[in-house]
Write a protein that holds these residues in place. Structure first.
Motif, PDB file in Angstrom:
ATOM      1  N   GLN A  25      -4.511   5.691   2.242  1.00  0.00           N
ATOM      2  CA  GLN A  25      -4.001   5.522   0.576  1.00  0.00           C
ATOM      3  C   GLN A  25      -4.240   6.869  -0.134  1.00  0.00           C
ATOM      4  OE1 GLN A  25      -6.507   2.434   0.283  1.00  0.00           O
ATOM      5  NE2 GLN A  25      -8.159   3.349  -0.610  1.00  0.00           N
ATOM      6  N   LYS A  66      -5.398  -6.419  -5.371  1.00  0.00           N
ATOM      7  CA  LYS A  66      -4.102  -5.502  -4.886  1.00  0.00           C
ATOM      8  C   LYS A  66      -4.722  -5.043  -3.449  1.00  0.00           C
ATOM      9  CE  LYS A  66      -1.119  -3.019  -7.147  1.00  0.00           C
ATOM     10  NZ  LYS A  66      -0.443  -2.002  -8.160  1.00  0.00           N
ATOM     11  N   PHE A 102       6.070  -4.138   0.130  1.00  0.00           N
ATOM     12  CA  PHE A 102       5.100  -4.200  -0.759  1.00  0.00           C
ATOM     13  C   PHE A 102       3.965  -3.299  -0.494  1.00  0.00           C
ATOM     14  CE2 PHE A 102       0.653  -5.294  -1.290  1.00  0.00           C
ATOM     15  CZ  PHE A 102       0.341  -5.479  -2.511  1.00  0.00           C
ATOM     16  N   TYR A 103       3.684  -2.870   0.546  1.00  0.00           N
ATOM     17  CA  TYR A 103       2.634  -1.757   0.835  1.00  0.00           C
ATOM     18  C   TYR A 103       3.076  -0.466   0.460  1.00  0.00           C
ATOM     19  CZ  TYR A 103       0.156   1.782   3.736  1.00  0.00           C
ATOM     20  OH  TYR A 103      -0.536   3.006   4.221  1.00  0.00           O
ATOM     21  N   ARG A 151       5.462   0.192  -1.871  1.00  0.00           N
ATOM     22  CA  ARG A 151       5.529   0.123  -3.201  1.00  0.00           C
ATOM     23  C   ARG A 151       4.124   0.265  -3.914  1.00  0.00           C
ATOM     24  NH1 ARG A 151       7.515  -4.932  -6.403  1.00  0.00           N
ATOM     25  NH2 ARG A 151       5.355  -5.071  -6.726  1.00  0.00           N
ATOM     26  N   SER A 152       3.205  -0.247  -3.685  1.00  0.00           N
ATOM     27  CA  SER A 152       1.763  -0.610  -4.267  1.00  0.00           C
ATOM     28  C   SER A 152       1.363   1.206  -4.111  1.00  0.00           C
ATOM     29  CB  SER A 152       0.888  -1.429  -3.768  1.00  0.00           C
ATOM     30  OG  SER A 152       0.541  -1.200  -2.397  1.00  0.00           O
ATOM     31  N   ALA A 168       3.048   3.262  -6.792  1.00  0.00           N
ATOM     32  CA  ALA A 168       2.738   2.693  -7.953  1.00  0.00           C
ATOM     33  C   ALA A 168       1.270   3.498  -8.350  1.00  0.00           C
ATOM     34  CB  ALA A 168       2.646   1.317  -8.011  1.00  0.00           C
ATOM     35  N   GLU A 169       0.303   3.279  -7.291  1.00  0.00           N
ATOM     36  CA  GLU A 169      -0.926   3.740  -7.785  1.00  0.00           C
ATOM     37  C   GLU A 169      -0.803   5.179  -7.846  1.00  0.00           C
ATOM     38  OE1 GLU A 169      -5.016   3.531  -4.821  1.00  0.00           O
ATOM     39  OE2 GLU A 169      -3.530   1.879  -4.831  1.00  0.00           O
TER      40      GLU A 169
END
Lengths: 274, 284
Positions: free
Chosen positions: A272, B202, B267-268, B270-271, B274-275
């Motif tokens: 991430q 989330k 979704f993965y 996109r999130s 966004a983060e």
């Protein structure tokens, strides 16, 4: 007061049960293999072996295909690591330090490697490799190993390059160092921990990769995990356990050596944005 | 050429090699396998391969079996991981310290080895059965070569990673929020549903994505300890490709698993984007 102590006691007991279940479930299978590897004879239904011995270790090292697979596995892991460093570190530097068109698009495109179920992706790659004549070749195996590492080999170093303050590079420039000297003497050493961790993950990941190799590398590229597939069905459990320890040893050694640098934080930056 | 343009070109040049690899091993295969999956026996293009997936009895039972394993694993993994992560976040003591020390180990164990360990431990004559027998506690039901074995292996592989993800999300919740909620008299359940769950949902969705895709795309564990029939789609795909040499059918199967995961995969990505935008905005 008594109620208070009893409540603390209950909490302690629950904590202990959680720990016990955790250890049994996650470490039980590994402990079982460790015992099996040093067993001479262990009849059913005894709880512990009758005799301990190292005879299965000599047996395993005498098998020619097993010894070959070790050499091959390390060779492939070294190639994959070297290649991904050469390909991904420059990209990581660009993402962290250079403004260029579409850079966000390129950075996020690496998320694609995590956005598909693995076996489906491997089969799709095998279909492509079949057309390109890459089945059962070293290049094919190396490429399929790159899928799992491409993302964190780019993202972890990107995070490390970003963490270096530009002021440190600028002050080196001010005293007259050229851009390459600054990169080599200032930027690279400071980003080294991140690059090192990413490289170790890459090396281990390639060493352990089984499914993709099984699909595109058979029959010529039998790495250690592939040999393990056939050991499970063809050899006694003791030999399988010995080989399991040999296959896990590089992981343990490398992670202990790099313990200082490996943290949940660094690992998370491979999945991430940090 | 201006300096800005020069840097732009340099940036593109540095990124190109790794992006090309990405094209060759991800984008190109997906496009090609889609095209391949539409090919029929006579060389034309139609949906016959997909039709086969849903009309063939064996394939249909494989699909249902895979979904069953995936849904059960997802639910179990999320419940257990959330409980474990919350336990690690909100309790102290020796047990918590030991779990913190140990829970990352399974992330680094090769999947073949872990699967083999589970087979040895839980098999018919395995260690677990020997111990139970010695303690006069009867026998385990059949686990290996059964759906239970695959689910247990999925738990083994997915709980540590999911706990790590959820753990980092829970650590980010400041103690002060929980404390002040307690001060105004909120109960445990209320705190959980009003504060903790909304602040971690989330990450929870990212975790669902990883577990769902991980189980649907798994091969090693179901191949080594799953039943012969019905099979997980990963095993079935490998067999269709390598044993029966039906490339088009294998491609259709692969593409079908992509479709099953497409919503979550989208979704993965996109999130994550966004983060990053939020972080960039904060950093200015």
């Amino acid at each position: 007061m008594r109620w208070y102590f009893r409540a603390v006691g209950a909490k302690r007991i629950i904590a202990f049960i959680v720990l016990a279940l955790f250890v049994i479930f996650f470490l039980g299978p590994l402990l079982n293999l460790l015992i099996l590897a040093f067993t001479g004879r262990w009849n059913y239904p005894d709880v512990l072996p009758h005799e301990w011995s190292l005879k299965w270790w000599t047996f395993v090292f005498q098998q020619e295909d097993i010894a070959n697979s070790m050499g091959l596995s390390f060779l492939i892991a070294a190639i994959v690591t070297g290649l991904s460093i050469v390909l991904c570190i420059p990209a990581a530097y660009a993402f962290a330090r250079i403004r260029f068109p579409l850079s966000r698009f390129f950075l996020f495109s690496f998320l694609l490697t995590h956005a598909f179920p693995k076996m489906g992706l491997y089969v799709s790659i095998a279909v492509l490799f079949y057309k390109l004549g890459l089945m059962n070749t070293l290049a094919g195996v190396v490429l399929i190993h790159m899928i799992n590492v491409l993302m964190y080999m780019t993202w972890i170093p990107t995070a490390s390059f970003r963490n270096i303050h530009a002021a440190q590079e600028e002050s080196a420039r001010d005293v007259g160092a050229g851009p390459f000297l600054v990169f080599r003497r200032i930027t690279l050493p400071m980003a080294m921990p991140g690059i090192l961790v990413a490289s170790i993950f890459t090396f281990l990941n390639s060493l352990d990769e089984a499914q993709g190799t099984f699909l595109v590398g058979i029959p010529n590229y039998k790495t250690m995990p592939i040999v393990m597939y056939s050991i499970i069905s063809d050899y006694p459990a003791y030999a399988g356990a010995v080989f399991s320890i040999i296959l896990t040893a590089p992981t343990v050694i490398l992670l202990l050596a790099a313990q200082r640098f490996v943290s949940a934080d660094v690992m998370a930056s491979g999945f991430q944005v940090k | 050429m201006s300096k800005k343009m020069k840097m732009g070109v340099l940036g593109l040049l540095l990124v190109t090699p790794s992006f090309l690899v990405l094209l060759v091993i991800v984008v190109l295969p997906i496009v090609l396998s889609f095209k391949e999956s539409l090919k029929n026996k006579s060389g034309g293009y139609d949906l016959s391969n997909y039709e086969y997936l849903f009309t063939d009895k064996l394939m249909r039972s494989n699909i249902i079996f895979t979904l069953e394993v995936t849904v059960i694993s997802c639910v179990l993994v999320l419940i257990i991981s959330y409980a474990l992560a919350a336990f690690m976040r909100f309790s102290q003591g020796m047990a918590v310290r030991w779990i913190k020390r140990l829970y990352m180990i399974p992330l680094f164990i090769p999947s073949v080895i872990a699967t083999y360990g589970l087979i040895q431990l839980l098999g018919n004559h395995g260690w677990a059965n020997r111990l139970l027998l010695a303690a006069h506690m009867g026998q385990l039901p059949r686990i290996i070569f059964d759906i239970k074995g695959i689910i247990i292996a999925s738990l083994w592989f997915n709980i540590p990673f999911t706990t790590m993800l959820l753990g980092s999300a829970l650590t980010a919740i400041p103690n002060s929020i929980v404390e002040s909620a307690k001060d105004v008299g909120a109960g445990r359940l209320q705190i959980f549903f009003r504060f903790i769950l909304p602040m971690t949902y989330k990450t929870l969705l990212v975790a669902v994505t990883f577990v769902f895709m991980g189980v649907i795309g798994s091969f090693t564990a179901p191949f080594l300890l799953g039943p012969n029939a019905p099979q997980m789609l990963g095993v079935s795909m490998e067999q269709v490709f390598s044993v029966f040499h039906e490339k088009e059918q294998a491609a259709a199967l692969a593409f079908f698993t992509f479709l099953l995961c497409s919503g979550l995969g989208y979704f993965y990505i996109r999130s994550m984007i966004a983060e990053e935008s939020v972080k960039n905005a904060l950093l200015g």
